[in-house]
Design a protein around this motif. Structure first.
Motif, PDB file in Angstrom:
ATOM      1  N   TRP A  68       0.877  -1.396   0.024  1.00  0.00           N
ATOM      2  CA  TRP A  68       0.095  -0.041  -0.056  1.00  0.00           C
ATOM      3  C   TRP A  68       0.815   1.164  -0.013  1.00  0.00           C
ATOM      4  CZ3 TRP A  68      -5.519   0.053  -0.161  1.00  0.00           C
ATOM      5  CH2 TRP A  68      -5.956  -1.062  -0.023  1.00  0.00           C
ATOM      6  N   GLY A  69       1.989   1.048   0.424  1.00  0.00           N
ATOM      7  CA  GLY A  69       2.877   2.392   0.561  1.00  0.00           C
ATOM      8  C   GLY A  69       3.585   2.773  -0.699  1.00  0.00           C
ATOM      9  N   GLU A  70       3.448   1.997  -1.662  1.00  0.00           N
ATOM     10  CA  GLU A  70       3.794   2.195  -3.151  1.00  0.00           C
ATOM     11  C   GLU A  70       2.575   2.380  -3.937  1.00  0.00           C
ATOM     12  OE1 GLU A  70       6.848   2.797  -3.765  1.00  0.00           O
ATOM     13  OE2 GLU A  70       7.939   1.747  -2.168  1.00  0.00           O
ATOM     14  N   GLY A  71       1.348   2.273  -3.208  1.00  0.00           N
ATOM     15  CA  GLY A  71       0.033   2.371  -3.899  1.00  0.00           C
ATOM     16  C   GLY A  71       0.174   1.163  -4.963  1.00  0.00           C
ATOM     17  N   ASN A  72       0.461   0.104  -4.496  1.00  0.00           N
ATOM     18  CA  ASN A  72       0.844  -1.097  -5.621  1.00  0.00           C
ATOM     19  C   ASN A  72       0.348  -2.445  -4.752  1.00  0.00           C
ATOM     20  OD1 ASN A  72       3.729  -3.118  -6.189  1.00  0.00           O
ATOM     21  ND2 ASN A  72       1.952  -2.880  -7.524  1.00  0.00           N
ATOM     22  N   TYR A  73      -0.929  -2.600  -5.089  1.00  0.00           N
ATOM     23  CA  TYR A  73      -1.698  -3.498  -4.282  1.00  0.00           C
ATOM     24  C   TYR A  73      -2.956  -4.067  -5.029  1.00  0.00           C
ATOM     25  CZ  TYR A  73      -4.831   0.381  -3.805  1.00  0.00           C
ATOM     26  OH  TYR A  73      -5.615   1.274  -4.121  1.00  0.00           O
TER      27      TYR A  73
END
Length: 352
Positions: free
Chosen positions: A325-330
């Motif tokens: 989530w911290g990379e907007g990658n989920y």
């Protein structure tokens, strides 16, 4: 498009959703990956900061959470969680608790490890947090992992436990590491380890003898000269005052990223649900805009077509990622799209 049979669909799994003493010291009391998401702010008109969906702000100190996640993943044709594994030296490890909780329980979670062999920094302050070492006892590392390898839930291919190495180029012990792991695995009844090289190419994979390789770090490749120059200027400016957020269209980046994947030479296609590292890095981040379910479906189709001409038993896919989530990658459910991205995977893939 008919469903395509795939042997394994991996998804990277980030275990940084529980407190550890080191993160409390480095980033402040109570820090987890959720801290980044909760403090993130929109940086341009239409900037869509993700909001968690049905799973809520979970803590991985509760192993039942991982089981719920995996059941959801399995129902939607994701077969293995590839847990990021942090091993810095002789028994120097971080974020190991969630995997250890799986091992000591009977939860239904199929998993493997991806060794994140990189040094940790606080980049905004230029501070070294934890140095990745390679001058350690590799046998100790293997022996820590052996109970996981022996577990029926640990993913094996051809009687080999699957193990990713994030950056073989940086691993000065890579050849010795792989040789030691292969020998010790055979001593315990396996046919060696099934090694997958991340952040790599066919030359690295062939040099060290990896079974497969991928490069999820390569999604910015293929930019135009003008884009590269503009990005370079922004990076230089951001070192002084972070004001120049880099934005790219998701479909344009993903089409170029996937175009040259060489499955015939053992490259694994990588599927990105979305990307927004401004959540972690603010205006120093990169945002892929217009990452809609329809755009994701087209990207997934392109990746799956790459596998169409190889035997079903050799087809592997990586989804990056389950919960970064911290990379907007989920790909796990969010408030806006709920399960739509997962449902697209289910509609296109059948696990063998």
């Amino acid at each position: 498009m008919q469903k395509i049979k795939i042997r394994e669909v991996f998804s990277y799994y980030l275990p940084q959703f529980h407190e550890i003493p080191e993160n409390n010291e480095w980033w402040g009391n109570g820090f987890t990956e959720w801290s980044l998401l909760k403090s993130a702010a929109a940086l341009f008109s239409g900037h869509d900061i993700p909001k968690v969906g049905e799973l809520g702000y979970y803590s991985l100190e509760d192993v039942s959470v991982v089981e719920k996640q995996y059941q959801l993943a399995k129902q939607h044709s994701i077969s293995t969680f590839a847990f990021w594994h942090y091993w810095f030296g002789d028994n120097e490890k971080l974020l190991h608790k969630p995997a250890e909780l799986i091992l000591s329980s009977d939860v239904d979670v199929k998993f493997c490890f991806a060794w994140a062999n990189h040094t940790w920094y606080n980049k905004s302050k230029g501070l070294l947090l934890k140095k990745q070492r390679y001058d350690y006892d590799i046998k100790k590392h293997f022996n820590y992992l052996l109970p996981f390898f022996m577990d029926d839930r640990y993913t094996k291919i051809d009687n080999k436990p699957v193990f990713f190495i994030y950056n073989p180029r940086e691993a000065t012990n890579c050849a010795l590491f792989m040789d030691t792991f292969n020998k010790m695995a055979k001593e315990h009844g396996f046919d060696g380890c099934f090694f997958i090289a991340e952040n790599s190419d066919v030359h690295i994979a062939e040099y060290y003898g990896f079974d497969r390789f991928l490069n999820s770090c390569n999604f910015m490749k293929g930019r135009s000269l003008q884009q590269k120059i503009t990005d370079k200027i922004r990076i230089i400016l951001n070192k002084k005052i972070p004001v120049c957020l880099r934005k790219y269209d998701y479909s344009e980046r993903m089409q170029r990223f996937s175009a040259n994947v060489d499955v015939a030479h053992n490259e694994i296609p990588v599927v990105f649900p979305r990307w927004d590292s401004s959540i972690r890095h603010g205006r120093r981040g990169v945002v892929l805009t217009n990452a809609t379910p329809a755009a994701f479906a087209a990207h997934l189709d392109q990746c799956l077509l790459k596998t169409a001409h190889i035997p079903e038993s050799e087809r592997l896919i990586m989804i990056k990622s389950w919960n970064e989530w911290g990379e907007g990658n989920y790909i796990e459910p969010c408030l806006k799209y709920e399960r739509k991205f997962l449902e697209i995977v289910k509609s296109k893939i059948e696990i063998m």
